[in-house]
Enzyme design. Sequence first.
Site, PDB file in Angstrom:
ATOM      1  N   ASP A   1       0.825  -1.209   0.000  1.00 10.96           N
ATOM      2  CA  ASP A   1       0.000   0.000   0.000  1.00 10.96           C
ATOM      3  C   ASP A   1       0.859   1.259   0.000  1.00 10.96           C
ATOM      4  O   ASP A   1       0.695   2.145  -0.840  1.00 10.96           O
ATOM      5  CB  ASP A   1      -0.931   0.005   1.218  1.00 10.96           C
ATOM      6  CG  ASP A   1      -1.883  -1.179   1.225  1.00 10.96           C
ATOM      7  OD1 ASP A   1      -2.411  -1.511   0.152  1.00 10.96           O
ATOM      8  OD2 ASP A   1      -2.083  -1.775   2.298  1.00 10.96           O
TER       9      ASP A   1
ATOM     10  N   TYR B   1       4.095 -14.006   0.518  1.00  8.85           N
ATOM     11  CA  TYR B   1       3.385 -14.011   1.790  1.00  8.85           C
ATOM     12  C   TYR B   1       3.768 -15.257   2.585  1.00  8.85           C
ATOM     13  O   TYR B   1       4.283 -16.242   2.021  1.00  8.85           O
ATOM     14  CB  TYR B   1       1.881 -13.946   1.549  1.00  8.85           C
ATOM     15  CG  TYR B   1       1.441 -12.641   0.938  1.00  8.85           C
ATOM     16  CD1 TYR B   1       1.513 -11.453   1.649  1.00  8.85           C
ATOM     17  CD2 TYR B   1       0.984 -12.584  -0.385  1.00  8.85           C
ATOM     18  CE1 TYR B   1       1.130 -10.248   1.088  1.00  8.85           C
ATOM     19  CE2 TYR B   1       0.590 -11.382  -0.962  1.00  8.85           C
ATOM     20  CZ  TYR B   1       0.675 -10.221  -0.227  1.00  8.85           C
ATOM     21  OH  TYR B   1       0.300  -9.029  -0.794  1.00  8.85           O
TER      22      TYR B   1
ATOM     23  N   GLU C   1       0.681  -6.061  -5.003  1.00 10.93           N
ATOM     24  CA  GLU C   1       0.508  -5.219  -6.179  1.00 10.93           C
ATOM     25  C   GLU C   1       1.776  -4.468  -6.570  1.00 10.93           C
ATOM     26  O   GLU C   1       2.149  -4.441  -7.742  1.00 10.93           O
ATOM     27  CB  GLU C   1      -0.632  -4.211  -5.957  1.00 10.93           C
ATOM     28  CG  GLU C   1      -0.915  -3.346  -7.169  1.00 10.93           C
ATOM     29  CD  GLU C   1      -2.146  -2.463  -7.005  1.00 10.93           C
ATOM     30  OE1 GLU C   1      -2.174  -1.379  -7.607  1.00 10.93           O
ATOM     31  OE2 GLU C   1      -3.089  -2.855  -6.281  1.00 10.93           O
TER      32      GLU C   1
END
Length: 392
Positions: A23, A204, A283
């Site tokens: 983010d 992850y 992302e």
Amino acid sequence: MHQTNPPATRLSIFCKVVDNYGDIGICWRLARQLAHEHMLQVELWVDDLPSFRRICPEVDMHAAHQTVQGIQIQHWQNQDGQFSTEQIADIVIEFFACDIPPGYIQAMAQCEPRPVWLNLEGLTAEEWVEGCHTLPSPHPSLPITKHFFFPGFTIKTGGLLCEAEIAPQRSHFQSDTAHSAAFLRELGLTPEEIAAQKISLFCYPHAPVAALLEVWQQQDQAITLLVPEGVAQTEISAFLGQPARAGAYLSRGALTVRVLPFIPQPDYDRLLWACDINFVRGEDSFVRAQWACQPFIWHIYPQDENLHHKKLRAFLNAHQPSLPAAQQLTLAWNGVTQGAINWAQLWREFSASKADISKLSQHWQRKMAEIGDLATNLLQFAHAQAQDRRQK
């Protein structure tokens, strides 16, 4: 992709950090591009300064207000506060529906003309995005409208984040072997590790890392696996036989694992350029891997009820429909594949298709360039909205 700069404009970005570095990574890249390429006065509100500091060491984790690389950084600590109209930017971007403070929205509604208010959404290749891109969303009680703005992979979306200088910088770096080798030496790699097949790993915690570590040890070709500190910590520590701290390394079979310190964004880009294969996640690193022009495997951010599987397949079908080996490895890496998985076979088939994947990467870059970059497309839309409001 870069076009003539519009007149200087004040712009604010609001970011709440959910996916540790993705983010703030996206918002920081966008803020820098808007400030440095488009000459805007940019203010970035962010709630998690420690995560921000991991990708930008200049950030002071304890400062309520600071200026970094010409961008004003505000520590977003709560939803309280009253704002005057003078504090409101001409363009306000909230990242991923992060709910900016009510007092800020109240002040926006009092401005004349109203600021352009955009909700910058998450990236997906799903078809429905084209119908939602730039849709208006009027506030339920205030005279102000927000528009949804979707990054994406088609001309009917906002495109991808891509600075004007990235392609020439990458091309120069990859063609200058002495330059790339010097960069890798600065990260602690030995000549033998630099000469090996280099793989970067960013994933992850639930990724099946141990399975590929086993496969890589059995390869005929030497492999250097470069892992940022804190990534796949359990599996990497088990392989090393010690805590996976920056500087730790171990060779076993064909595989050498080296733990890297977390590095600033520009250096992470160079790492992607320097590696032969990149495992990326979320992302931000996912988009940067596309600009690296190297084969990559994407670990998508998990969602409830496996909604991310549909999103993953949509991208694979758009990006690499003719490369089943790359698709199969990606699906297995993301837990989509059911039943027993032959990781050795998946890796062998993926490796055999590397030349085809590299050829596809060049085509993909040209296709994305035709869409235009996200920052420029966003500003074009925002200025069109502002002009409409001035004319009314």
